[in-house]
Design a protein around this motif. Structure first.
Motif, PDB file in Angstrom:
ATOM      1  N   ARG A  40     111.519  32.167  81.833  1.00  0.00           N
ATOM      2  CA  ARG A  40     111.634  30.956  82.324  1.00  0.00           C
ATOM      3  C   ARG A  40     111.733  30.265  83.868  1.00  0.00           C
ATOM      4  O   ARG A  40     112.163  31.023  84.461  1.00  0.00           O
ATOM      5  N   ALA A  41     111.224  29.227  84.081  1.00  0.00           N
ATOM      6  CA  ALA A  41     111.236  28.726  85.191  1.00  0.00           C
ATOM      7  C   ALA A  41     111.789  27.107  85.573  1.00  0.00           C
ATOM      8  O   ALA A  41     111.586  26.442  84.502  1.00  0.00           O
ATOM      9  N   ALA A  55      98.957  29.082  84.943  1.00  0.00           N
ATOM     10  CA  ALA A  55      99.970  30.105  85.432  1.00  0.00           C
ATOM     11  C   ALA A  55      99.229  31.533  85.168  1.00  0.00           C
ATOM     12  O   ALA A  55      98.262  31.658  84.190  1.00  0.00           O
ATOM     13  N   ALA A  63     107.460  30.277  81.380  1.00  0.00           N
ATOM     14  CA  ALA A  63     106.454  30.777  82.298  1.00  0.00           C
ATOM     15  C   ALA A  63     105.886  32.008  81.679  1.00  0.00           C
ATOM     16  O   ALA A  63     104.474  32.242  82.126  1.00  0.00           O
ATOM     17  N   LEU A 112     102.730  30.197  89.413  1.00  0.00           N
ATOM     18  CA  LEU A 112     102.852  29.373  88.451  1.00  0.00           C
ATOM     19  C   LEU A 112     102.347  27.771  89.015  1.00  0.00           C
ATOM     20  O   LEU A 112     102.191  27.623  90.325  1.00  0.00           O
ATOM     21  N   THR A 162     100.742  33.560  79.275  1.00  0.00           N
ATOM     22  CA  THR A 162     101.284  32.672  80.315  1.00  0.00           C
ATOM     23  C   THR A 162     100.538  31.530  79.866  1.00  0.00           C
ATOM     24  O   THR A 162      99.810  31.255  79.119  1.00  0.00           O
TER      25      THR A 162
END
Length: 288
Positions: free
Chosen positions: A171-172, A89, A147, A136, A85
């Motif tokens: 992914r974020a 995160a 992420a 996150l 991460t």
């Protein structure tokens, strides 16, 4: 007649199921990671050893016990999931949800900066689903983040370093479009007990997109009632932004013109999700 032998070269694939969009201030991301093994898995086609079970104290064993997550045999962790991460995160939960159920969170061992290894035991030709929950940092609306990077590590037969058999990315994207963040991925909904809620939300947004206000109102009203269940607080807040006037006592909703217009956009990248230059971390501390 030619006979083709089944391949015994182990192959793994990893696939991530999730809605990458998070609302403003959103810090929790849920995903389901599906890992599939062919070619004999890690056992070369031999049967996977059944996990040991500790008899219940004073509790009779069920006639047909539920399957359990395989344990690593001795010092050999078998196949390992490595989750890396970015800075800020963390992995809040990693749990196998199919075909067996078991929490892997406590099995984590550090494997480098911001990375952890989760032993999953031996594998045959099979597929397993894992529920991954990430906490996150909140970089702000319009920002995008890698992420998590998930690697499937296969032990080497000669005791050398394990090799990466498969990889997947999570992914974020932070958006100011509530309808984009409101959608719940089908696999995530199934494994988190929110399938009915996800279906009502999707039907409501689809109806709004096609201009069917009556059906949209009915489905979103149903979603609002379902979202009053414990654990759905964030979803209830998003519903309140997509519709005007959510009564938490009765679950009644009234659709607004703004929500209907926003729901018409069927693009995977909803308004507010574009990544400005420099949004994806580029320094050594944040790269995965």
């Amino acid at each position: 007649m030619a006979h083709f032998a089944k391949s015994r070269v182990p192959r793994f694939t990893a696939e991530v199921h999730h809605n990458p969009f998070l609302p403003e201030g959103g810090r929790e991301l849920h995903a389901v990671v599906t890992v599939t093994a062919t070619g004999g898995g890690s056992t070369g086609g031999r049967p996977v050893p059944a996990p040991a079970r500790e008899p219940g104290r004073g509790v009779p064993e069920p006639a047909t016990p539920e399957p359990a997550v395989p344990e690593a045999a001795g010092p050999d962790p078998g196949v390992v999931l490595r989750v890396r991460t970015p800075l800020g995160a963390e992995v809040a939960l990693l749990r196998q949800v199919a075909p067996a159920a078991g929490d892997l969170t406590g099995r984590r061992s550090p494997s480098g900066p911001r990375a952890g290894d989760y032993p999953t035991g031996p594998w045959g030709d099979e597929s397993r689903d894992y529920h991954l929950c990430l906490r996150l940092p909140d970089p702000g609306v319009g920002r995008e983040m890698l992420a998590a990077r998930i690697a499937v590590l296969l032990p080497a037969p000669d005791g050398a370093a394990p090799r990466v058999a498969a990889e997947a990315l999570v992914r974020a994207v932070w958006t100011d479009e509530p309808a984009a963040a409101l959608r719940i991925d089908r696999q995530v909904a199934h494994h988190t007990g929110r399938a009915e809620l996800a279906q009502a939300i999707q039907r409501g947004l689809d109806a709004a997109k096609w201009g069917d206000a009556v059906r949209a109102l009915a489905e979103l009203r149903r979603a609002a009632r379902l979202a009053t269940a414990p654990g759905n607080g964030d979803t209830a807040k998003l519903l309140a932004k997509v519709v005007d006037g959510v009564d938490t006592a009765t679950g009644t909703v009234r659709q607004t013109a703004e929500a209907a217009e926003a729901a018409r956009d069927d693009s995977p990248a909803a308004p507010g999700t574009r990544t400005p230059p420099g949004a994806i971390p580029t320094n050594d501390d944040d790269q995965l």
